[in-house]
Design a protein around this motif. Structure first.
Motif, mmCIF file in Angstrom:
data_model
loop_
_atom_site.group_PDB
_atom_site.id
_atom_site.type_symbol
_atom_site.label_atom_id
_atom_site.label_comp_id
_atom_site.label_asym_id
_atom_site.label_seq_id
_atom_site.Cartn_x
_atom_site.Cartn_y
_atom_site.Cartn_z
ATOM 1 N N LEU A 33 15.121 26.312 70.559
ATOM 2 C CA LEU A 33 16.780 26.882 70.613
ATOM 3 C C LEU A 33 16.843 28.172 69.761
ATOM 4 O O LEU A 33 17.831 28.998 70.158
ATOM 5 C CB LEU A 33 17.624 25.725 70.164
ATOM 6 N N VAL A 34 16.189 28.238 68.520
ATOM 7 C CA VAL A 34 16.474 29.211 67.528
ATOM 8 C C VAL A 34 16.030 30.466 68.399
ATOM 9 O O VAL A 34 16.688 31.711 68.229
ATOM 10 C CB VAL A 34 15.866 28.905 66.268
ATOM 11 N N GLY A 36 15.519 30.955 71.426
ATOM 12 C CA GLY A 36 16.382 31.714 72.488
ATOM 13 C C GLY A 36 17.793 32.565 72.243
ATOM 14 O O GLY A 36 17.933 33.248 72.902
ATOM 15 N N VAL A 37 18.202 31.830 71.172
ATOM 16 C CA VAL A 37 19.437 32.369 70.632
ATOM 17 C C VAL A 37 19.287 33.857 69.917
ATOM 18 O O VAL A 37 19.845 34.901 70.283
ATOM 19 C CB VAL A 37 20.249 31.471 69.484
ATOM 20 N N VAL A 38 18.149 33.876 69.093
ATOM 21 C CA VAL A 38 17.797 35.178 68.392
ATOM 22 C C VAL A 38 17.475 36.313 69.584
ATOM 23 O O VAL A 38 17.944 37.088 69.429
ATOM 24 C CB VAL A 38 16.801 34.874 67.344
ATOM 25 N N GLY A 40 18.052 35.864 72.728
ATOM 26 C CA GLY A 40 18.796 36.104 73.945
ATOM 27 C C GLY A 40 18.262 35.937 75.112
ATOM 28 O O GLY A 40 18.625 36.149 76.150
ATOM 29 N N ARG A 41 17.448 34.921 75.238
ATOM 30 C CA ARG A 41 16.695 34.400 76.366
ATOM 31 C C ARG A 41 17.049 33.280 76.730
ATOM 32 O O ARG A 41 17.011 32.014 75.989
ATOM 33 C CB ARG A 41 15.074 34.478 76.016
ATOM 34 N N ILE A 42 17.668 33.078 78.010
ATOM 35 C CA ILE A 42 18.115 31.842 78.514
ATOM 36 C C ILE A 42 17.042 30.730 78.754
ATOM 37 O O ILE A 42 17.021 29.636 78.868
ATOM 38 C CB ILE A 42 19.086 32.038 79.678
ATOM 39 N N ILE A 45 16.118 28.751 76.100
ATOM 40 C CA ILE A 45 17.083 27.180 75.950
ATOM 41 C C ILE A 45 16.723 26.254 76.930
ATOM 42 O O ILE A 45 16.883 25.134 76.761
ATOM 43 C CB ILE A 45 18.410 27.901 75.903
#
Length: 458
Positions: A33-34, A36-38, A40-42, A45
């Motif tokens: 999750l971290v 994917g957020v950092v 920007g990859r869906i 996630i």
């Protein structure tokens, strides 16, 4: 079950801990999750979603109670060489299934476990009772680890302690170890065949199976005498009465019981016990012989008491019947050899409240301690009827780890033989225990001496 043990439960907060699987799942989900957020990859996630959903689904119903463990043995009258049965029960008091339960129990080496396994499943090989057993426990149910085998030796042998750890919530939570206290299974000594002559030195009770020298109601004819007031009509001997022209009655000897005191010498032990089918130590021979002697005389209606010659000086009061025999067996299970100082007093054995003057005293002794010989001599000098039964193993071998051990053993044997000869000179018969007929000739000699007239000193 003969007994059970349930451990005290602690709150669920301290009773359940997360497993490494839960830690890995949380760590992997958090990293994805971290990342994917950092970045920007869906896709990262989406990749973390199955781990998060699976962990949440497994933890939707958490267990609130710890497992319960009981240890029990069969209630049967277990004798040496008999079939032993026991069980370790794991209970699930919760509304959540236990996915995995690991059960393990210790068993006394004198209880040879030949078959062990979860009830309803396959049985393990011989002597594998102490290995872990794995099973699942449904909610509000219990599973038994069944143990069966053979009892090798008398005594109180433990089954347990037993422990269990369970995993729930798909293996994400594991309980602390729950331990159950051991349960001691009583194994009674095997009664060796034993028979003895009916002659007793002196019968002192009111009723019984032995013929006394005192006239009274009984089945042994003592003679014919003139009819006296109070005699029963059925005792009239009409043949003698017609010939003598005066009423005569048949006189009988009363049937009276005897008191038998079995004195166990527990000052020393020798030999190594091999169980019911192996070699017998001094304590094995002593306990089994005491059980056989008590069974024989109690079956005949005599009064039997037990007494230990040792620091504890335990005593079992004289009584008769089946209940006394069961009490004797329970009493014998606690016989132990206790070491003590060389100046320990044992004068309590000679009290009149413990040894009646008319009792037959059967002393089971290995004659390994000088105090044992002194005790036998004092009993003989007090006028009691004493029979010493030698319980020392006949195949006792000398130690071979030192150069002078064998020579010292031979000298000790000669000294012991001299002690036995001196006891016989003092009127104490010493015989070796050999099962049936061990005391026949000795009891005949003692009974003959008891009926002989005594010469008083002027």
């Amino acid at each position: 079950m003969a007994g059970s043990s349930v451990p005290d439960q602690q709150p669920a907060v301290t009773g359940w801990v997360p497993t490494r699987a839960l830690g890995r799942a949380v760590l992997l989900t958090g990293l994805l999750l971290v990342a994917g957020v950092v970045l920007g990859r869906i896709d990262l996630i989406v990749l973390a979603a199955p781990f998060a959903l699976g962990t949440a689904y497994a933890l939707r119903r958490r267990p609130a109670a710890l497992p319960q463990v009981w240890v029990g043995g069969a209630d049967d009258h277990l004798v040496e060489g008999g079939e032993m049965a026991g069980a370790v029960t794991v209970g699930n008091p919760d509304a959540v299934d236990y996915d995995v339960a690991v059960v393990r129990a210790r068993v006394s080496p004198w209880l040879r476990v030949e078959r062990a396994g979860i009830a309803g499943g396959s049985l393990a090989a011989e002597r594998m009772a102490d290995r872990p057993f794995v099973t699942s426990v449904p909610a509000a149910e219990a599973v038994d680890l069944e143990l069966s085998g053979t009892a090798l030796r008398w005594g109180r042998h433990p089954i347990g302690p037993a422990g269990a750890r369970v995993a729930a919530a798909g293996g994400l939570l594991v309980s602390r170890a729950v331990i159950a206290e051991p349960v001691r299974v009583p194994v009674y000594p095997r009664t060796e065949p034993f028979e003895a002559v009916e002659a007793m030195p002196r019968a002192a009770g009111l009723v019984g199976a032995h013929h006394s020298r005192r006239p009274g109601e009984g089945g042994e004819l003592a003679g014919v005498r003139i009819f006296a007031p109070g005699d029963r009509l059925r005792r009239i001997d009409w043949r003698v009465s017609l010939r003598a022209r005066q009423l005569h009655v048949a006189a009988t000897l009363s049937d009276r019981d005897a008191e038998v005191v079995v004195l166990l010498d527990v000052l020393a032990e020798a030999g190594r016990s091999g169980g019911v089918s192996g070699a017998a130590s001094v304590l094995d021979t002593t306990v089994r012989a005491a059980a056989a002697i008590a069974e024989h005389y109690l079956h005949r209606g005599d009064r039997v008491s037990m007494l230990e010659y040792g620091p504890a000086a335990r005593r079992l009061r004289p009584a008769t019947g089946r209940r006394q025999y069961l009490t004797v067996l329970e009493w014998l299970l606690d016989v132990r050899v206790e070491s003590s100082g060389s100046h320990e007093p044992y004068d309590q054995v000679f009290g009149p409240q413990l040894l009646a003057a008319d009792a037959l005293v059967v002393v089971l002794t290995p004659l390994l301690d000088e105090r044992s010989a002194q005790m036998l001599a004092r009993l003989a000098r007090s006028g009691r009827f004493v029979v010493a039964v030698d319980t020392l193993p006949a195949d006792l071998s000398p130690p071979k780890d030192r150069g002078w051990a064998e020579v010292a053993y031979r000298l000790w044997r000669l000294d012991r033989d001299t002690m036995v000869a001196q006891l016989r000179e003092h009127g104490v018969p010493v015989v070796r225990w050999a099962g049936a007929g061990s005391l026949d000739q000795v009891l005949r000699d003692v009974a003959r001496l008891a009926t002989a007239p005594r010469v008083g000193a002027r």
